[in-house]
Design a protein around this motif. Structure first.
Motif, mmCIF file in Angstrom:
data_model
loop_
_atom_site.group_PDB
_atom_site.id
_atom_site.type_symbol
_atom_site.label_atom_id
_atom_site.label_comp_id
_atom_site.label_asym_id
_atom_site.label_seq_id
_atom_site.Cartn_x
_atom_site.Cartn_y
_atom_site.Cartn_z
ATOM 1 N N UNK A 85 13.392 28.264 100.385
ATOM 2 C CA UNK A 85 12.490 29.562 100.249
ATOM 3 C C UNK A 85 11.175 29.936 101.040
ATOM 4 N N UNK A 86 11.103 28.310 101.876
ATOM 5 C CA UNK A 86 9.367 27.929 103.049
ATOM 6 C C UNK A 86 10.228 28.771 103.707
ATOM 7 N N UNK A 87 11.464 28.545 104.636
ATOM 8 C CA UNK A 87 11.879 29.424 105.725
ATOM 9 C C UNK A 87 11.808 30.972 105.182
ATOM 10 N N UNK A 88 11.843 31.178 104.693
ATOM 11 C CA UNK A 88 11.312 32.947 104.151
ATOM 12 C C UNK A 88 13.011 33.399 104.257
ATOM 13 N N UNK A 89 13.895 32.604 103.593
ATOM 14 C CA UNK A 89 15.934 32.756 103.781
ATOM 15 C C UNK A 89 16.179 33.231 102.130
ATOM 16 N N UNK A 90 15.138 32.972 101.576
ATOM 17 C CA UNK A 90 15.373 32.888 99.625
ATOM 18 C C UNK A 90 14.356 33.534 99.324
ATOM 19 N N UNK A 91 14.567 34.384 98.048
ATOM 20 C CA UNK A 91 13.705 34.495 97.355
ATOM 21 C C UNK A 91 14.467 33.507 95.984
ATOM 22 N N UNK A 92 13.262 33.446 94.994
ATOM 23 C CA UNK A 92 13.780 33.108 93.897
ATOM 24 C C UNK A 92 13.183 33.524 92.442
ATOM 25 N N UNK A 93 13.501 33.478 91.446
ATOM 26 C CA UNK A 93 12.853 34.350 90.420
ATOM 27 C C UNK A 93 13.498 33.248 88.739
ATOM 28 N N UNK A 94 12.554 33.004 88.613
ATOM 29 C CA UNK A 94 12.963 31.506 86.783
ATOM 30 C C UNK A 94 13.233 32.952 85.800
ATOM 31 N N UNK A 95 13.872 32.690 85.075
ATOM 32 C CA UNK A 95 14.498 33.622 84.055
ATOM 33 C C UNK A 95 14.689 32.733 82.567
ATOM 34 N N UNK A 96 14.047 31.941 81.974
ATOM 35 C CA UNK A 96 13.735 31.207 80.859
ATOM 36 C C UNK A 96 14.063 29.917 81.219
ATOM 37 N N UNK A 97 14.992 29.394 81.226
ATOM 38 C CA UNK A 97 15.273 28.002 82.369
ATOM 39 C C UNK A 97 16.079 27.829 83.195
ATOM 40 N N UNK A 98 16.817 29.353 84.070
ATOM 41 C CA UNK A 98 17.282 29.249 85.076
ATOM 42 C C UNK A 98 16.592 29.653 85.870
ATOM 43 N N UNK A 99 16.869 29.150 87.463
ATOM 44 C CA UNK A 99 16.041 30.245 88.399
ATOM 45 C C UNK A 99 17.400 30.934 88.670
ATOM 46 N N UNK A 100 17.108 31.796 89.287
ATOM 47 C CA UNK A 100 18.121 33.039 90.338
ATOM 48 C C UNK A 100 17.863 33.125 91.542
ATOM 49 N N UNK A 101 18.473 32.689 92.738
ATOM 50 C CA UNK A 101 18.066 33.178 94.209
ATOM 51 C C UNK A 101 18.776 34.778 94.644
#
Length: 120
Positions: A85-101
């Motif tokens: 994520x820090x390298x800008x290669x992935x974005x993420x979103x938290x949905x409830x207890x899980x994180x989606x990339x």
């Protein structure tokens, strides 16, 4: 109230690929620095595998619960995903207890463009 939360990523100017094909002209120092961050993040086999798992996952998005079996502990998986994520290669979103990339399509396109096609 929504349970979705977008996790922070680098500023767009850092995550946005910047460079022409390597065969077109030499990179500037700034272009080389920005490009090296992306490739350095992929230089670790676990990170490369995680990136590949996300990129190839159906729908172009993967829950951390679907990609965490890469032979290292869950905290290590989280560390590697953070680096991507820090390298800008992935974005993420938290949905409830899980994180989606998700892999940013522009990043894949730009990495391919930077490497370019060599024709003899």
């Amino acid at each position: 109230m929504s349970n979705s939360k977008v996790l922070p990523v680098l500023a767009p100017e850092t995550a946005t690929p910047c460079c022409p094909p390597l065969t077109e002209r030499p990179l500037t120092a700034e272009e080389a620095e920005r490009t090296a961050k992306m490739f350095k993040a992929l230089g670790d086999p676990v990170r490369l595998r995680l990136f590949s798992l996300v990129a190839s996952h159906e729908g172009g998005e993967a829950c951390v619960c679907d990609i965490s079996d890469v032979g290292v502990s869950q905290p290590t998986v989280s560390h590697h995903l953070k680096k991507l994520r820090e390298a800008g290669l992935l974005t993420s979103e938290r949905r409830g207890t899980w994180v989606y990339y998700r892999v940013e399509p522009s990043v894949l396109a730009a990495m391919g463009q930077t490497l370019g096609r060599y024709s003899a």
